[in-house]
Design a protein around this motif. Structure first.
Motif, PDB file in Angstrom:
ATOM      1  N   ARG A 159      17.337  16.632  -7.618  1.00 18.41           N
ATOM      2  CA  ARG A 159      16.762  15.251  -7.630  1.00 18.41           C
ATOM      3  C   ARG A 159      16.467  14.771  -6.062  1.00 18.41           C
ATOM      4  O   ARG A 159      16.894  15.119  -5.037  1.00 18.41           O
ATOM      5  CB  ARG A 159      17.712  14.443  -7.941  1.00 18.41           C
ATOM      6  N   LEU A 160      15.273  14.079  -5.769  1.00 20.59           N
ATOM      7  CA  LEU A 160      15.062  13.484  -4.689  1.00 20.59           C
ATOM      8  C   LEU A 160      15.360  12.082  -4.623  1.00 20.59           C
ATOM      9  O   LEU A 160      14.788  11.218  -5.497  1.00 20.59           O
ATOM     10  CB  LEU A 160      13.474  13.751  -4.210  1.00 20.59           C
ATOM     11  N   THR A 161      16.351  11.814  -3.964  1.00 18.37           N
ATOM     12  CA  THR A 161      16.570  10.365  -3.684  1.00 18.37           C
ATOM     13  C   THR A 161      15.680   9.763  -2.653  1.00 18.37           C
ATOM     14  O   THR A 161      15.043  10.537  -1.865  1.00 18.37           O
ATOM     15  CB  THR A 161      18.073  10.357  -3.104  1.00 18.37           C
ATOM     16  N   GLN A 162      15.386   8.391  -2.923  1.00 18.38           N
ATOM     17  CA  GLN A 162      14.555   7.728  -2.014  1.00 18.38           C
ATOM     18  C   GLN A 162      14.914   6.409  -1.390  1.00 18.38           C
ATOM     19  O   GLN A 162      16.160   5.993  -1.563  1.00 18.38           O
ATOM     20  CB  GLN A 162      13.298   7.460  -3.316  1.00 18.38           C
ATOM     21  N   GLY A 163      13.818   5.926  -0.667  1.00 24.24           N
ATOM     22  CA  GLY A 163      14.385   4.845  -0.086  1.00 24.24           C
ATOM     23  C   GLY A 163      13.046   4.085   0.390  1.00 24.24           C
ATOM     24  O   GLY A 163      12.051   4.647   0.525  1.00 24.24           O
ATOM     25  N   LEU A 164      13.310   2.973   1.071  1.00 22.83           N
ATOM     26  CA  LEU A 164      12.216   2.051   1.429  1.00 22.83           C
ATOM     27  C   LEU A 164      12.177   2.448   3.008  1.00 22.83           C
ATOM     28  O   LEU A 164      13.120   2.145   3.949  1.00 22.83           O
ATOM     29  CB  LEU A 164      12.364   0.683   1.422  1.00 22.83           C
ATOM     30  N   GLY A 235       2.561  -0.376   6.826  1.00 15.72           N
ATOM     31  CA  GLY A 235       3.301  -1.156   5.958  1.00 15.72           C
ATOM     32  C   GLY A 235       4.545  -0.666   5.516  1.00 15.72           C
ATOM     33  O   GLY A 235       4.922   0.634   5.945  1.00 15.72           O
ATOM     34  N   LEU A 236       5.227  -0.914   4.330  1.00 18.59           N
ATOM     35  CA  LEU A 236       6.475  -0.262   3.714  1.00 18.59           C
ATOM     36  C   LEU A 236       6.025   0.391   2.682  1.00 18.59           C
ATOM     37  O   LEU A 236       4.964   0.143   1.954  1.00 18.59           O
ATOM     38  CB  LEU A 236       7.462  -1.507   3.358  1.00 18.59           C
ATOM     39  N   GLY A 237       6.931   1.392   2.473  1.00 15.52           N
ATOM     40  CA  GLY A 237       6.720   2.199   1.103  1.00 15.52           C
ATOM     41  C   GLY A 237       7.734   3.029   0.624  1.00 15.52           C
ATOM     42  O   GLY A 237       8.887   3.191   1.541  1.00 15.52           O
ATOM     43  N   VAL A 238       7.667   3.713  -0.427  1.00 15.12           N
ATOM     44  CA  VAL A 238       8.953   4.479  -0.895  1.00 15.12           C
ATOM     45  C   VAL A 238       8.758   5.838  -0.595  1.00 15.12           C
ATOM     46  O   VAL A 238       7.666   6.429  -0.892  1.00 15.12           O
ATOM     47  CB  VAL A 238       8.996   4.318  -2.533  1.00 15.12           C
ATOM     48  N   ILE A 239       9.539   6.622   0.217  1.00 12.84           N
ATOM     49  CA  ILE A 239       9.651   7.835   0.587  1.00 12.84           C
ATOM     50  C   ILE A 239      10.955   8.914   0.026  1.00 12.84           C
ATOM     51  O   ILE A 239      12.088   8.017   0.584  1.00 12.84           O
ATOM     52  CB  ILE A 239       9.469   8.105   2.102  1.00 12.84           C
ATOM     53  N   PRO A 240      10.841   9.911  -0.416  1.00 14.12           N
ATOM     54  CA  PRO A 240      12.014  10.555  -0.456  1.00 14.12           C
ATOM     55  C   PRO A 240      12.687  10.898   0.582  1.00 14.12           C
ATOM     56  O   PRO A 240      11.916  11.091   1.499  1.00 14.12           O
ATOM     57  CB  PRO A 240      11.660  11.798  -1.303  1.00 14.12           C
TER      58      PRO A 240
END
Length: 322
Positions: A159-164, A235-240
């Motif tokens: 599983r790839l956990t993600q963050g901002l 800007g911001l975005g969700v990345i693993p």
């Protein structure tokens, strides 16, 4: 030329000392077993066994021939095993379909190793835009995210956990959010429209927060372009976290983890392949892929054991491994 059935008959009788258990082990009638022994003795021109009480014991010729018999049977078994391996040699054409997120960041370099290990393999590597919809070919798939039932066996690799994430300069100009409600005032970089229906952030104590990102002025269809845009301060975005760690390893200071206590849902990495018995080349490739799974896919890539959580607005670095 010796008959292998006759040799098996003789070796089995030498092991058990009588016809009944030997015939049972070989799955033949006692008369058939006796005939094979007689045929072998006739072929050799000497008796190999003689009866003593209720047992069959070897003659001097039988003792001598038994050693050669075992060698012949062992060599026959070895040759058959090698022929079976040759028939299913790790060679031929294989096809791999991989999600674009993992194509360059993970799979490509490992495929070089697999090809070097198996010179007889011819590999076709592609990254389609959609997951498989059915077992229309014999390709192996590696997919990130949900996959509907499609007639292929689905195995979870990790599983790839993600963050901002955002660039530190962007946060210096626009401020670092301290709560998801503040995200509405920030520019958003969208990947393939994955967040256009909203994004749920999970907090260990404050529960879930559903956030609807603002309209993205910059949308991309490749994870590499997505990370590039965020690293350029768009800007911001969700990345693993695993991808962010790789980026930071090569370009330190380009990504900062925002709202570290608010986690988007993780992404499942799935290995998909046809049901049933696999060829040797496919089995070898499947096992190879399982061995290449990064440890971060099996744990939280952003916060491995012993690593403190990053502070908001600080550039996150992957933990050092010695």
């Amino acid at each position: 030329m010796h008959d292998l059935q006759e040799l098996h008959a003789f070796a089995t009788v030498m092991e058990h000392g009588s016809l009944a258990p030997s015939a049972q082990q070989l799955g033949v009638a006692k008369s058939t077993l006796s005939r094979r022994i007689s045929q072998l003795e006739a072929r050799l021109g000497q008796p190999l066994l003689r009866r003593q009480a209720n047992r069959l014991i070897p003659t001097e010729a039988g003792l001598l021939f038994h050693g050669y018999c075992q060698q012949i049977l062992a060599l026959a078994e070895q040759s058959q095993r090698r022929l079976d391996e040759l028939r299913e040699e790790v060679s031929g054409q294989v096809a791999v379909r991989v999600h674009q997120t993992l194509a360059r960041a993970w799979l490509a370099r490992h495929m070089d190793t697999f090809l070097a290990r198996h010179p007889g393999i011819q590999l076709t590597l592609g990254h389609p835009a959609q997951p498989p919809t059915g077992p229309d070919d014999e390709a192996i798939w590696i997919w990130v995210g949900p996959v509907a039932e499609c007639g292929l066996r689905q195995e979870t690799l990790g599983r790839l956990t993600q963050g901002l994430y955002a660039h530190p300069d962007y946060l210096a100009r626009h401020g670092t959010p301290s709560h998801p409600r503040e995200l509405a005032s920030h520019a958003w970089v969208d990947l393939l429209g994955t967040t256009r229906t909203g994004l749920t952030l999970q907090h260990p104590h404050q529960g879930d927060y559903h956030f609807t990102p603002p309209h993205s002025r910059f949308r991309v269809d490749q994870s590499t372009l997505h990370i590039d845009a965020i690293a350029r301060g768009q800007g911001l975005g969700v990345i693993p976290h695993w991808l962010a760690a790789g980026r930071e390893a090569h370009h330190p200071g380009e990504l900062s983890l925002c709202l570290p206590d608010w986690q988007p849902s993780s992404l499942t990495v799935s290995l998909l392949y046809p049901y049933g018995r696999q060829s040797r080349k496919v089995t070898a490739l499947l096992e190879f892929l399982r061995q290449q799974v990064p440890p971060a896919w099996r744990s939280d890539g952003a916060r491995e054991a012993g690593a403190p959580p990053p502070s908001p607005g600080s550039a996150w670095r992957p933990p050092l491994h010695h």
